[in-house]
Design a protein around this motif. Structure first.
Motif, PDB file in Angstrom:
ATOM      1  N   SER A  38      -2.577   0.542  17.442  1.00 37.26           N
ATOM      2  CA  SER A  38      -3.579  -0.041  16.552  1.00 37.26           C
ATOM      3  C   SER A  38      -3.092   0.024  15.112  1.00 37.26           C
ATOM      4  O   SER A  38      -2.141   0.758  14.795  1.00 37.26           O
ATOM      5  N   ALA A  39      -3.755  -0.721  14.242  1.00 35.41           N
ATOM      6  CA  ALA A  39      -3.377  -0.741  12.827  1.00 35.41           C
ATOM      7  C   ALA A  39      -3.550   0.628  12.177  1.00 35.41           C
ATOM      8  O   ALA A  39      -2.850   0.969  11.212  1.00 35.41           O
ATOM      9  N   SER A  40      -4.453   1.441  12.705  1.00 35.71           N
ATOM     10  CA  SER A  40      -4.671   2.768  12.124  1.00 35.71           C
ATOM     11  C   SER A  40      -3.528   3.733  12.444  1.00 35.71           C
ATOM     12  O   SER A  40      -3.353   4.741  11.756  1.00 35.71           O
ATOM     13  N   ASN A  41      -2.771   3.425  13.486  1.00 35.90           N
ATOM     14  CA  ASN A  41      -1.609   4.240  13.846  1.00 35.90           C
ATOM     15  C   ASN A  41      -0.352   3.464  13.488  1.00 35.90           C
ATOM     16  O   ASN A  41       0.360   2.939  14.356  1.00 35.90           O
ATOM     17  N   SER A  42      -0.084   3.372  12.202  1.00 39.65           N
ATOM     18  CA  SER A  42       1.047   2.569  11.736  1.00 39.65           C
ATOM     19  C   SER A  42       1.539   3.102  10.390  1.00 39.65           C
ATOM     20  O   SER A  42       0.870   3.897   9.731  1.00 39.65           O
ATOM     21  N   PHE A  43       2.720   2.663  10.004  1.00 41.45           N
ATOM     22  CA  PHE A  43       3.264   3.032   8.693  1.00 41.45           C
ATOM     23  C   PHE A  43       4.236   1.953   8.239  1.00 41.45           C
ATOM     24  O   PHE A  43       4.724   1.144   9.052  1.00 41.45           O
ATOM     25  N   THR A  44       4.527   1.941   6.935  1.00 35.45           N
ATOM     26  CA  THR A  44       5.518   1.014   6.387  1.00 35.45           C
ATOM     27  C   THR A  44       6.896   1.642   6.542  1.00 35.45           C
ATOM     28  O   THR A  44       7.163   2.707   5.986  1.00 35.45           O
TER      29      THR A  44
END
Length: 276
Positions: free
Chosen positions: A161-167
């Motif tokens: 999901s977008a909440s489990n992400s990083f740049t």
């Protein structure tokens, strides 16, 4: 020296059995990666695959040794399809014909990631367990989180999901995510049957992890009960029993391409202490 007919017959039978075993082994490997996407051996694997079909191509390549987790660097080439041609992952505690599943399936844990999937410019990652998997080519291995009985089932520890992400850090069109997966130890120094999964940005090394000079983007612990090596009376299986195969995994989306590599910079065996 002449050989008797009985000896020759025995040798012929042995040769046939060996050939059958070899062919069965090859067949199993082909079933794991039916489109031949992944190549490599030992600690280094790669993919450079263009999927011209209208469905996702999935597969994994198993290591030839057993372990209790690994540090695996997974690198995607962002110059190919923007790095958004599919997903890459590391599989551990892999079993086929598992006594801990309910039919003739695959059972495994996976940590994986996608780039530009949930949010532009972001790496989204996930950690899951799958049981009763009989069709690797099926969407999500044919599993759902609500399945019961003998149906393929997924348990999510970290949802994609977008909440489990990083740049991520991208250098020379290369984006690397490192997963450190290891079995934990009890206070008496024995393995307790649970796993920790730590996910890092970049090509992180064992030395950096040991020195504490890098910080994980996400750390999750999978309970011993979920891993399944603890008996009803609380006894944990031996470390050698808990060592299982690992694998590198990829899926390539329909009508696109994925290029990348996997590198095991460390594999944990039963006699090693893991600290982080």
């Amino acid at each position: 020296m002449k050989l008797s007919k009985k000896v020759l017959a025995a040798l012929s039978t042995a040769a046939l059995l060996a050939t059958a075993g070899f062919l069965a082994s090859c067949s199993n490997e082909e079933d794991d990666d039916e489109n031949g996407m992944i190549s490599g051996s030992n600690n280094d694997y790669s993919i450079d695959y263009s999927n011209s079909s209208d469905s996702v191509s999935r597969g994994y390549k198993t290591t030839t040794f057993k372990h209790l987790g690994a540090i695996c660097q997974m690198t995607v080439d962002t110059s190919v399809a923007g790095g958004n041609g599919g997903a890459m992952g590391y599989i551990w505690d892999l079993e086929t014909n598992s006594a801990r599943a309910t039919k003739d399936p695959r059972r495994f844990f996976i940590v994986g990631f996608n780039y530009n999937y949930t949010s532009s410019g972001k790496v989204a990652y996930y950690v899951s367990r799958y049981k009763n998997v009989v069709d690797l080519s099926a969407s999500n291995f044919g599993a759902t989180t609500t399945a019961t009985g003998t149906d393929p089932v997924e348990k999510e520890y970290v949802a994609l999901s977008a909440s489990n992400s990083f740049t991520p850090t991208i250098t020379d069109n290369k984006l690397t995510v490192t997963a450190n997966v290891y079995m934990n130890k009890a206070t008496d120094g024995t393995y307790d049957g649970s796993y920790t999964v730590a996910i890092y940005d970049g090509a992180v090394t064992e030395e950096q992890i040991t020195a504490g000079t890098v910080t994980a983007k996400k750390t999750v612990t999978i309970s011993a009960e979920d891993v399944g090596y603890v008996s009803e009376d609380g006894t944990v299986a031996s470390a050698s029993t808990m060592q299982k195969n690992g694998a590198v995994y990829a899926n390539v989306y329909a009508n696109t391409s994925l290029k990348g590599t996997w590198k095991y910079v460390k594999t944990y065996s039963a006699d090693e202490v893991v600290e982080e």
